[in-house]
Design an enzyme around this catalytic site. Structure first.
Site, PDB file in Angstrom:
ATOM      1  N   LYS A   1       0.836  -1.203   0.000  1.00 21.48           N
ATOM      2  CA  LYS A   1       0.000   0.000   0.000  1.00 21.48           C
ATOM      3  C   LYS A   1       0.873   1.254   0.000  1.00 21.48           C
ATOM      4  O   LYS A   1       0.589   2.229  -0.697  1.00 21.48           O
ATOM      5  CB  LYS A   1      -0.917  -0.002   1.232  1.00 21.48           C
ATOM      6  CG  LYS A   1      -2.022  -1.059   1.122  1.00 21.48           C
ATOM      7  CD  LYS A   1      -2.790  -1.281   2.413  1.00 21.48           C
ATOM      8  CE  LYS A   1      -3.774  -2.434   2.210  1.00 21.48           C
ATOM      9  NZ  LYS A   1      -4.527  -2.798   3.420  1.00 21.48           N
TER      10      LYS A   1
ATOM     11  N   GLN B   1      -4.589  -1.537   9.630  1.00 21.97           N
ATOM     12  CA  GLN B   1      -4.468  -2.838   8.964  1.00 21.97           C
ATOM     13  C   GLN B   1      -5.101  -3.930   9.842  1.00 21.97           C
ATOM     14  O   GLN B   1      -4.766  -4.068  11.012  1.00 21.97           O
ATOM     15  CB  GLN B   1      -2.984  -3.148   8.691  1.00 21.97           C
ATOM     16  CG  GLN B   1      -2.743  -4.427   7.929  1.00 21.97           C
ATOM     17  CD  GLN B   1      -3.319  -4.399   6.507  1.00 21.97           C
ATOM     18  OE1 GLN B   1      -3.196  -3.409   5.788  1.00 21.97           O
ATOM     19  NE2 GLN B   1      -3.966  -5.482   6.106  1.00 21.97           N
TER      20      GLN B   1
ATOM     21  N   ASP C   1     -10.889   2.980   4.013  1.00 24.04           N
ATOM     22  CA  ASP C   1     -11.198   1.558   3.823  1.00 24.04           C
ATOM     23  C   ASP C   1     -12.699   1.341   3.599  1.00 24.04           C
ATOM     24  O   ASP C   1     -13.117   0.275   3.152  1.00 24.04           O
ATOM     25  CB  ASP C   1     -10.772   0.759   5.081  1.00 24.04           C
ATOM     26  CG  ASP C   1      -9.630  -0.202   4.800  1.00 24.04           C
ATOM     27  OD1 ASP C   1      -9.356  -0.459   3.609  1.00 24.04           O
ATOM     28  OD2 ASP C   1      -9.015  -0.695   5.769  1.00 24.04           O
TER      29      ASP C   1
END
Ligand code: NAD
Length: 284
Positions: free
Chosen positions: A54, A98, A121
């Site tokens: 990422k 995460q 997200d």
């Protein structure tokens, strides 16, 4: 028939090239550089590698990215405080924690603490509700990537029967909602579905997000179906494979996504898109 392969790696690269220009233009017009902060708790090797991917992709398009690495024994309160500080920090546009988190930390609490305007997200209940009601929001990255792949090949969605196997909050459920928003007819299947094949063989578009290697074979799909393989499974020899038996399904499908180089790279590309969107600000 031999399916056309939808190469997610190439499409993601093309999108990153476009985003690079968008980031430059934003810098020139408003002096804003999109900034993504990623929080990693503990040292799960798979999470570390996802975070690295990422960050690399962010840097490639000119998004500034910062990694906050916290030890495995970080308390829930410490993590929540870190997120609250980032919520207040105007130079941070996107926050990503995460997953999975160590078991002593509630993922739901963490997700709900991220400011919805920075929820790149797309997992916050406000983002999910906005998606369901068709409002502008951050779409969850994997489902957003899947829809983008279908559109990149001009695959008809409206009126098509989409069958989804898997009902997780991050893939199965939201991808069904997004395709419903695109006027598809959606059927959800899962581990308790009886006679799975009776559904899969009806699918114009079959989306497989189970997490078990090669569950879907040629005999499960109809001739000309579009098959999207979300699964990532590691084989004994260390290689990655999908939930779909690529070699047999490729003979009957019209379009098929490979693993690797399919949905995975698109997921990261959509995170970048969401971060740029966060820097520009959500519209109502
Ligand atoms: P999950 O474990 O949360 O959900 C799996 C789903 O599959 C469940 O809803 C379950 O009911 C269903 N299921 C399990 N066995 C089944 C069976 N035999 N028949 C029918 N349904 C069955 O998983 P998830 O987080 O949605 O991830 C699914 C897969 O996708 C995993 O391999 C994961 O690694 C992968 N994934 C890939 C990406 C990507 O970017 N490519 C992103 C997220 C997840």
């Amino acid at each position: 028939m031999s399916a056309e392969i939808i190469n997610g790696k190439e499409l993601a690269q093309q999108l990153r090239n476009e985003m690079k220009k968008e980031v430059l233009a934003l810098k020139e017009s408003s002096n804003i550089t999109p900034h993504l902060t990623v929080i990693l708790v503990g040292d799960n090797p798979a999470s570390k590698s996802y975070v690295k991917g990422k960050q690399k992709a962010s840097n490639e398009v000119g998004i500034s990215s910062e990694l906050i690495q916290l030890p495995e024994n970080t308390t829930e309160q410490e993590l929540l405080t870190t997120i609250e500080d980032l919520n207040q920090n105007n130079s941070v546009h996107g926050i990503l924690v995460q997953l999975p988190l160590p078991s002593h930390i509630s993922e739901q609490k963490v997700i709900e603490t991220i400011e919805p305007e920075k929820d790149v997200d797309g997992f916050h209940p406000i983002s999910v509700g906005r998606m369901m009601t068709g409002k502008d929001t951050f779409l969850p990255c994997t489902p957003f990537g899947i829809v983008t792949m279908l559109k990149s090949k001009n695959i008809q969605i409206e009126g098509q029967h989409v069958v989804i196997i898997g009902r997780s909050n991050i893939v199965g459920k939201p991808v069904g909602q997004l395709l419903l928003n695109e006027n598809a007819t959606v059927t959800y299947c899962h581990s308790r579905t009886k006679d799975l094949t009776s559904y899969t063989e009806q699918a114009d578009i079959l989306i497989v997000a189970i997490g078990k290697a090669h569950v879907i074979q040629k005999q499960h799909i109809k001739e000309g179906a579009v098959v999207i393989d979300v699964g990532i499974n590691r084989l004994e020899d260390g290689s990655l494979t999908g939930d779909v038996d690529f070699d047999s399904v490729v003979e009957r499908a019209s379009f098929l996504t490979p693993v690797p180089k399919g949905v995975g790279p698109m997921t990261i590309a959509m995170l970048l898109k969401n971060t740029i969107k966060a820097a520009k600000g959500l519209k109502n």
